[in-house]
Structures are given as C-alpha cells and as structure tokens.
Design a protein around this motif. Structure first.
Motif, mmCIF file in Angstrom:
data_model
loop_
_atom_site.group_PDB
_atom_site.id
_atom_site.type_symbol
_atom_site.label_atom_id
_atom_site.label_comp_id
_atom_site.label_asym_id
_atom_site.label_seq_id
_atom_site.Cartn_x
_atom_site.Cartn_y
_atom_site.Cartn_z
ATOM 1 N N VAL A 275 0.848 -1.191 0.000
ATOM 2 C CA VAL A 275 0.000 0.000 0.000
ATOM 3 C C VAL A 275 0.884 1.242 0.000
ATOM 4 N N PRO A 276 0.335 2.398 -0.405
ATOM 5 C CA PRO A 276 1.147 3.620 -0.437
ATOM 6 C C PRO A 276 1.822 3.963 0.886
ATOM 7 N N THR A 277 1.167 3.683 2.020
ATOM 8 C CA THR A 277 1.779 3.990 3.312
ATOM 9 C C THR A 277 3.125 3.296 3.461
ATOM 10 N N HIS A 279 4.989 2.106 0.952
ATOM 11 C CA HIS A 279 5.916 2.685 -0.030
ATOM 12 C C HIS A 279 6.534 3.978 0.495
ATOM 13 N N GLU A 280 5.737 4.793 1.168
ATOM 14 C CA GLU A 280 6.255 6.044 1.749
ATOM 15 C C GLU A 280 7.311 5.753 2.809
ATOM 16 N N ILE A 281 7.063 4.744 3.641
ATOM 17 C CA ILE A 281 8.033 4.378 4.680
ATOM 18 C C ILE A 281 9.348 3.939 4.048
ATOM 19 N N LEU A 282 9.271 3.085 3.032
ATOM 20 C CA LEU A 282 10.489 2.610 2.374
ATOM 21 C C LEU A 282 11.224 3.753 1.673
ATOM 22 N N LEU A 283 10.458 4.675 1.104
ATOM 23 C CA LEU A 283 11.073 5.823 0.437
ATOM 24 C C LEU A 283 11.788 6.712 1.443
ATOM 25 N N ASP A 284 11.147 6.982 2.587
ATOM 26 C CA ASP A 284 11.745 7.834 3.609
ATOM 27 C C ASP A 284 13.022 7.229 4.189
ATOM 28 N N ARG A 285 13.073 5.887 4.245
ATOM 29 C CA ARG A 285 14.237 5.212 4.823
ATOM 30 C C ARG A 285 15.277 4.807 3.776
ATOM 31 N N SER A 286 15.022 5.128 2.510
ATOM 32 C CA SER A 286 15.856 4.594 1.429
ATOM 33 C C SER A 286 17.303 5.049 1.507
ATOM 34 N N VAL A 301 7.540 -2.778 -9.173
ATOM 35 C CA VAL A 301 6.923 -2.651 -7.857
ATOM 36 C C VAL A 301 5.458 -2.337 -8.086
ATOM 37 N N ARG A 302 4.604 -2.904 -7.257
ATOM 38 C CA ARG A 302 3.159 -2.744 -7.425
ATOM 39 C C ARG A 302 2.582 -1.996 -6.232
ATOM 40 N N SER A 303 1.595 -1.142 -6.474
ATOM 41 C CA SER A 303 0.902 -0.419 -5.406
ATOM 42 C C SER A 303 -0.594 -0.601 -5.576
ATOM 43 N N CYS A 304 -1.286 -0.873 -4.473
ATOM 44 C CA CYS A 304 -2.722 -1.122 -4.542
ATOM 45 C C CYS A 304 -3.355 -0.846 -3.185
ATOM 46 N N SER A 305 -4.696 -0.853 -3.149
ATOM 47 C CA SER A 305 -5.534 -0.743 -1.940
ATOM 48 C C SER A 305 -5.766 0.671 -1.450
ATOM 49 N N ALA A 306 -5.058 1.648 -1.980
ATOM 50 C CA ALA A 306 -5.272 3.052 -1.635
ATOM 51 C C ALA A 306 -4.625 3.891 -2.722
ATOM 52 N N PRO A 307 -5.066 5.152 -2.889
ATOM 53 C CA PRO A 307 -4.501 5.991 -3.947
ATOM 54 C C PRO A 307 -3.023 6.291 -3.701
ATOM 55 N N LEU A 308 -2.235 6.256 -4.754
ATOM 56 C CA LEU A 308 -0.820 6.598 -4.690
ATOM 57 C C LEU A 308 -0.603 7.931 -5.389
ATOM 58 N N ASN A 309 -0.007 8.866 -4.670
ATOM 59 C CA ASN A 309 0.249 10.179 -5.235
ATOM 60 C C ASN A 309 1.250 10.078 -6.382
ATOM 61 N N ALA A 508 0.541 11.432 13.233
ATOM 62 C CA ALA A 508 0.241 10.214 12.473
ATOM 63 C C ALA A 508 -1.246 10.173 12.176
ATOM 64 N N LEU A 509 -1.626 9.375 11.180
ATOM 65 C CA LEU A 509 -3.018 9.188 10.794
ATOM 66 C C LEU A 509 -3.447 7.752 11.054
ATOM 67 N N PRO A 510 -4.734 7.526 11.354
ATOM 68 C CA PRO A 510 -5.206 6.157 11.590
ATOM 69 C C PRO A 510 -5.371 5.396 10.286
ATOM 70 N N HIS A 511 -4.998 4.106 10.309
ATOM 71 C CA HIS A 511 -5.108 3.261 9.115
ATOM 72 C C HIS A 511 -5.833 1.968 9.448
ATOM 73 N N THR A 512 -6.453 1.394 8.427
ATOM 74 C CA THR A 512 -7.065 0.081 8.571
ATOM 75 C C THR A 512 -5.977 -0.984 8.476
ATOM 76 N N ALA A 513 -6.360 -2.227 8.730
ATOM 77 C CA ALA A 513 -5.401 -3.331 8.622
ATOM 78 C C ALA A 513 -4.880 -3.485 7.200
ATOM 79 N N LYS A 514 -5.656 -3.037 6.194
ATOM 80 C CA LYS A 514 -5.222 -3.103 4.797
ATOM 81 C C LYS A 514 -4.193 -2.040 4.457
ATOM 82 N N GLY A 515 -4.108 -0.989 5.302
ATOM 83 C CA GLY A 515 -3.178 0.086 5.029
ATOM 84 C C GLY A 515 -3.825 1.339 4.491
#
Length: 533
Positions: A275-277, A279-286, A301-309, A508-515
């Motif tokens: 999920v984008p969340t 991907h953002e974590i991996l990008l910030d730590r890259s 790399v694939r992104s799904c389950s929420a919108p990706l900016n 931080a923002l609240p997320h579902t188990a799906k991300g």
C-alpha cells in the motif's frame, strides 16, 4: 464519444501462458508435477526453505486430519494466523479437504473476532501464530503447528477436537463446495460485509494477475501485506505459488521496514506489492536502508488498496530503478480489477490505476447510462472474478449488484485508451453548500506539497454550509513546514471551495489493517478538534 464498456482478455504476450488451475485445491499441482523440488516458501528469520512437494505434502496432512473431524465439503472454517507457514498450510489443507476458508484479521479484539465467527457460522477456527493474544469464544479452536528443519524435512500438526452437534448457522447456510473463500470487507465506513468467492473466482483472479505481470518460476517476492485481505492473499501469495515463484514470509509473519531489504536480497525478490503507506516508509528510509539496484534488481513494484500520489510514484521509480505499477483491487471482484501494464506492454500513465486485467468496466451516471470518455461517474465491474453478492445481506446485494454488474461506489473516469482514473468514493463526498468535494482529490493535492508525508480530508459540520472541509496532515520531520505554507500551496491548485477551512498538523493518521485511511476513526478523532498549527 461514448465508452459503454472497456474490457481486456488475459494476456498472452511473448509466449507467456497463465497457469492452468481450477481453484485453491489444485493451486500447487502443476508445480509439484513439473518442479517438485523448487522452493515455494522461504520462512521466518531463519529463512528455511520449503519446496513445492513438501508444501503440498503438509497441506495433504492437514486435509487428512480435517477429514477425521466430521466436517463436510462446503463447511466453513476460519483461519486465524499471521503471514506464517501455518497460514499457508492451513489455507491449502482446508481447501484440499473441500472446506470454505475465511481468513480473519488476527489483530481483532476478542469481541469483534467472536462476532465475525458467529456471523459466518464457522464450525471451527484453525489457529497459527498471531499478532494478538485474543482467542475466539464459542467456536472450537484447533492449533496448527508447522515445523521445518534446515535439512528440508517438515511436519504439520493440527490439534483437532470433537465438533459440537452439527448445526448450520449464519452465513454458512449459503455456502457450497463450489465456494473457496469468504473474505471480510474493510468495513471502515460500514460494518464489514462477508464476500463469498468461488474456486472459479479465485482461478480467474490468479490467472489475470499472473498474466498482467508475467509471473513465472523465475520470480520471487516478500510478503508485505497481510494474507487475510485480497491484496496479500491473491496478489502476493496465491499468484506467486500458482506461477511457480517463491514467497518469503518475514520473521513473526509481518512486514518490518528494518529487515525488508535484507529479505529482498535473501530471496532474490524480483517484485513486491504494498500500500502507499508502506511505499512512503520505504522511500523515507531509502537513504540508509536501500542497498541499490545491483543488490535488489527489481523488475517492477506494485501499489494497490489506496490511492498513490503521482509525485510519490515518480520518486519511487527514481529511487528503486523499477517501474511502479498502480493497480485497483476490490474484494467483491476477487481483488485485482485493473493495473498499469508492464512497460513493454503499454504506457504507464501516472495518476491512473491502469486498464482492465480481465473484467469489463463501465463508468455510469446516476441514471445508469454509460458516461463519455473523460466524464466522471460510478465505476461498475463485470466478469468471472465478480462475486455473486454478500452473504446474509440480500438488501445490500440488491443495492450493489445488477445483472452481474457490481456497483463499486467508486468515482472515476475512463480515457480513450481504457485507463481508469479514480477520483473518490461516493460515500465520502463532502457537500459544502451544494458543492460536492472529493476528499481523495484534495488529499492528492496536499500530498504533493513538498514536506508533506500524508494527508487526510474529512467533513466538518457547519450550520451555514452544512459541511466544510477539514484536513489532517503529517509533515516530514525536520522540514519546518507549517499549516499556512500548505494552505498557500493548495490555493494555487484547488478551487476556492475545496481549500481546507481548517488544517491540523498531526504526528500520524489512523489506518485500517489493509493500510488505507480509517475514515471513521479519522472523523471521530479530528472532526471536532480545535485547529492546531
């Protein structure tokens, strides 16, 4: 120009053949016949390998144990486990026994866990290692333990017990041996619905995913997303196993940003989905974690389950040196509906979720008429992956399904090439004095502001306009950006009525188990909060 439907067949590109299977029960059969010693799983922190032959043998052992319990084909059992070998063996073993499996979020509190089991009418719950100590009440719990040695030997032990007097209750009364899975929807705006998926639904979805990304025996991935939702289950686990690839199950059965790239190198992963969340974590730590393209030569790399900016998508591609493919998945269509194609098979259009990967798509207006290309409407889906309806929900089924078409509740438009642009959810629209505002659109603009990590938009009650626009924004540590700067950025890119009337900077923002964003929790937390900046 009217576009009544858009469809795509499972691709046969450059000689690629999607795997032949009929459902969960025979998912491994081709690989066992042709490549029995090939690795199917790499498990845990010790990274022990499990071959296809060994995996099917364990599944057959579990199927045999289940056959002695009095369960019958078409009976429902729940599966409660983190992303471990126990989940995979329990799932495939129950399927080979002819049972219908309902994976359930192991982090649910006891009350919600029990409520879901009761609603389903599960006759038993198979339990593996979980992320919570909560155990169900009222349903027999059978612990499953899988032991794998470095020598390649493996055993599966299922602690079954006597079943209560046979009584079909709840949603289980609507199931049959044609059904493979029951998945629960995320339930962030309404209570979770139960979605029955047949073996045919599963086979069609897996074939479509494998064909889209041309997955085969040379591919491997790391399990990032939880298996109790379609994203992790269909896209990562089942599609990899059906195509002869390998899946690494991380230590403790869950994603860890600190060990992710070590896992990628350990299994020689060629792709992963998240999920984008994440991907953002991996990008910030890259800068400190990413080992570089030589150590991790990803094909995509694939992104799904929420919108990706789109800005994040471009940054990920630059950093990881691989195409970032956005996809659109819904539980009611056995996960994947659309995806951006591999670069050799079509254009990558940032800001879209690609084109159909097997289903028919329509975008319709309020009267159910097909919208012209580029015009926003509700996305409808039809095809072999679409479920027949919701269990124990005839009224909701009647509202959401029409002549085999599923009305997704998602807003979007199709361009002339059949690429789908998603613009929001009908239920999420904010009505500001008659102006309809998509929170997802405003979130996309906010997320593009330099220094912003994540943003969420929600309705604020207002006595004059009915609703106003509120936003909660997470900024990158050390950026020094404030609310006024973010709002100034928005005013140049949004209509005046779309600009947030109040903007909170939050940790931080609240997320579902799906991300995805947990909008119910978001509104409960921030809709009445006094502005802070």
């Amino acid at each position: 120009m009217a576009v009544p439907t858009t469809t795509a067949a499972v691709r046969d590109a450059d000689g690629f053949r999607a795997p032949a299977l009929t459902g969960l029960a025979d998912l491994l059969d081709h690989q066992v016949r042709t490549r029995p010693r090939a690795r199917a799983l790499v498990v845990g922190g010790d990274r022990v390998e499990l071959s296809y032959r060994a995996l099917r043998s364990l599944a057959d052992d579990v199927a045999g144990a289940l056959a002695t319990t009095g369960l019958r084909q078409g009976d429902a059992v729940a599966l409660l486990s983190a992303n471990t070998a126990e989940f995979v063996v329990g799932l495939l073993g129950a399927a080979r026994a002819g049972l219908v499996v309902a994976p359930i979020d192991p982090a649910l509190p006891r009350s919600q866990l029990t409520a879901r089991l009761d609603a389903l009418g599960a006759r038993a719950v198979i339990t593996g290692p979980t992320v919570s100590d909560a155990q169900p009440t009222g349903t027999p719990a059978w612990p499953l333990h899988v032991d794998i040695s470095r020598a390649g030997t493996a055993t599966a032990t299922l602690g079954t017990g006597a079943l209560p007097v046979r009584r079909i209750r709840g949603a289980a009364a609507e199931l049959s041996a044609q059904d493979a899975l029951v998945l629960f929807t995320a339930g962030t705006t309404d209570r979770a619905k139960m979605v029955p998926l047949t073996h045919g639904n599963v086979a069609a979805s897996v074939r479509g995913i494998c064909a889209t990304y041309e997955l085969g025996p040379g591919d491997a991935t790391v399990a990032v997303m939880p298996f109790f939702h379609g994203h992790g289950l269909l896209a990562a686990l089942l599609s990899s196993l059906a195509s002869g690839g390998c899946v690494l199950l991380p230590e403790r059965g869950r994603f860890s940003a600190g060990t992710f790239w070590d896992d990628v190198r350990a299994v020689a992963a060629t792709w992963f989905t998240a999920v984008p969340t994440i991907h953002e974590i991996l990008l910030d730590r890259s800068a400190r974690d990413y080992p570089g393209p030589r150590a991790a030569p990803l094909k995509f790399v694939r992104s799904c389950s929420a919108p990706l900016n789109p800005a994040t998508q471009r940054a990920l591609e630059r950093t990881f040196g691989a195409p970032l493919l956005s996809a659109y998945g819904i539980t009611e269509a056995t996960h994947q509906v659309t995806s951006e194609p591999l670069p050799q098979h079509g254009f990558l259009k940032h800001g879209t979720v690609g084109r159909s990967t097997g289903a028919k798509l329509r975008v319709v207006d309020r009267e159910g008429r097909s919208c012209p290309s580029g015009t926003e409407g509700e996305v409808w889906v039809y095809g072999p992956t679409v479920t027949r309806g919701y269990l124990t929900g005839p009224a909701e089924t009647a509202r959401s399904f029409s002549d085999g078409w599923f009305r997704t509740g998602d807003l979007g438009s199709l361009d002339e090439d059949g690429y789908l642009f998603l613009t929001g959810r009908i239920k999420n629209l904010i009505n500001r004095g008659g102006e309809k505002i998509s929170p997802e659109h405003v979130e996309d603009i906010l997320a593009g502001c330099p220094g912003v990590v994540e943003a969420a938009v929600f309705a604020l009650p207002d006595p004059v306009y009915g609703q106003r626009v509120g936003a909660a924004v997470v900024v990158r540590e050390g950026e020094g950006i404030g609310a006024d700067q973010i709002l100034r950025y928005c005013r140049h890119r949004l209509s005046a009525f779309e600009v947030p009337d109040r903007l909170d900077l939050v940790p931080a923002l609240p997320h579902t188990a799906k991300g995805g964003l947990d909008r119910k929790a978001l509104e409960a937390t921030y809709s009445s909060r006094t502005r802070t900046d």
